[in-house]
Design an enzyme around this catalytic site. Sequence first.
Site, PDB file in Angstrom:
ATOM      1  N   GLU A  40      55.700  33.546  40.177  1.00 13.34           N
ATOM      2  CA  GLU A  40      55.233  34.267  38.995  1.00 13.34           C
ATOM      3  C   GLU A  40      54.027  35.097  39.417  1.00 13.34           C
ATOM      4  OE1 GLU A  40      54.499  31.395  35.896  1.00 13.34           O
ATOM      5  OE2 GLU A  40      56.294  30.266  36.472  1.00 13.34           O
ATOM      6  N   ASP A  67      43.425  31.856  29.921  1.00 12.54           N
ATOM      7  CA  ASP A  67      43.175  31.468  31.301  1.00 12.54           C
ATOM      8  C   ASP A  67      41.779  30.899  31.486  1.00 12.54           C
ATOM      9  OD1 ASP A  67      45.669  32.268  32.387  1.00 12.54           O
ATOM     10  OD2 ASP A  67      45.044  34.351  32.211  1.00 12.54           O
TER      11      ASP A  67
END
Length: 256
Positions: free
Chosen positions: A46, A57
């Site tokens: 990915e 994140d």
Amino acid sequence: MNRLNQLFKNTSKPILSIYYTAGYPALESTLDIAEKLEQAGADFIEIGFPYSDPLADGPVIQNSSQKALENGMTLHVLFEQLKDLRKRVTIPVLLMGYVNPVLQFGVENFCKACAEAGVDGVIVPDLPMYEYEEMYKDYFIDNNLTNIFLVTPQTSEERIRKIDGLSNGFIYLLSSNSTTGKSTGISGDSETYFSRIQSMNLENPTMIGFGISDSTSFNKAAQYTRGAIVGSAFVKFLDTENALNQIPQFISEIRG
């Protein structure tokens, strides 16, 4: 059937996916890392396209995104790099990022560019499911792209069934509601949640992400799903000396 579908159909061992940020640690390192990951035994990768406000994140991936942007990485640059992707990499490749850069690029243009580069799927966590279904699904189908949806411990069974019906690749199970890299390992509560999903007998395979950082967490995830995704631990590893040549060791340690 694209490469991702073929992988899940033809592989019986636990599947390992690795996430990293395009343009990090260096602008031109994107394909070098991809090639090394395949050679080391990753099943699919990915590639994250950086965004200036990556809310889901944690600090490790936030930092990599910021450095990638400073290095000059954009979607246009990434797709230029990916023109050589299939000359160097044969395993499935997904792109992962936030919806704002995709909208700026144009969703139809984005899907076409993915197909031209040989990308197999896309993970855009903040793309609303109803917008995908009503506005963009045909772009994905026409370009043979899988759109990967995320499920959290709080996702209702009704929504999970809906996601299963819209999916044609795998379903991404977040091990917790925290940001990436915030916690490691799999808790007892997470195991209860994974067991609940497992008992639903979904049509699509599942993969676990967030908190997978070593062989213990990887093998635990594989007890409930087809495998797991390592993100923050690998991005952090890329900051170490001679990281590119140490990727086989990293993969070996995750597999145990």
